[in-house]
Design an enzyme around this catalytic site. Sequence first.
Site, PDB file in Angstrom:
ATOM      1  CB  SER A   1      35.721   9.876  29.349  1.00  0.00           C
ATOM      2  OG  SER A   1      37.419  10.914  29.585  1.00  0.00           O
TER       3      SER A   1
ATOM      4  CG  HIS B   1      37.559  12.987  25.098  1.00  0.00           C
ATOM      5  ND1 HIS B   1      36.738  14.804  26.444  1.00  0.00           N
ATOM      6  CD2 HIS B   1      36.918  12.298  26.419  1.00  0.00           C
ATOM      7  CE1 HIS B   1      36.965  13.903  27.351  1.00  0.00           C
ATOM      8  NE2 HIS B   1      36.866  13.000  27.494  1.00  0.00           N
TER       9      HIS B   1
END
Length: 283
Positions: A36, A260
């Site tokens: 990811s 993230h």
Amino acid sequence: MRRLATVLALAITAATPLPAARADRPASRYAALGDSFTAGPMIPNRHGMAGCLRSDHNYPSLVAKALKARLSDASCTGAETADMTRPQRTAVGTNPPQLDSVTAGTTLVTLGIGGNDVGFSKIVLTCGALSLMSPKGAPCATRYGNDLDKRIQETAPKVASVLRQIHKKAPHARVLLVGYMRLLPDANGCWPEIPIATGDVPFLNTTERKMNAMLAKTAAANGATFVDTYARTEGHDVCAPLTARWVEGLLPSHPAAPAHPNAVGMQQIATRVLAALKASKDA
């Protein structure tokens, strides 16, 4: 005379060798592999297989645009090293083995992998929950002890194996192993905005440093260039002001997955990938 001159010109042109292809020409076929942190979930706009949550503003897309390269983005949220060689089942469909995107004609490969082998997502959630009981302590460090160091070392040979398989499939490709961008500050943190206990901030930050150090060592031992996306990121972590933040917290303020890189973070990673390519050409 005009006809003779034309014939002579054609003869000279045919006899003159074509210029050799430039050694520093842009990569024409680029394969991006990873989890990811490569795919860029929740960053607009999504493209490709829905279950992988790939963004068309992730760093592979930005690098490919800069190089004018043909991109095959196989990255997928949740991927582990094993998903390089096996199909990965997602909530919406199945992603083929990522190494299928690498061929003999591939000239550039980037790989960003290993975090899910260590258990990144579960660690973040566990540490967040533990912080609620001891916000000034170090419950996560107590919970994991040296276990995360062991997981990192166990992941090293798995990453090395992927790099060797990339070289085997694309023997003429330049291979870059991309590290993980800084998530936390060096100390203190910002509880409760980011629910990581004060004592666990340096513990987790050190763990990420160790992860990147392992990746750098593995790259060097397996014919790959390591791209350091952690260095020189002070003041851009999850506790940074919104305008300076390159990664998101557990409650994102910009379109991106929790913990993230956001779109600006992806731009920074792309810049470092391109710089690493240029540096390896000039060496």
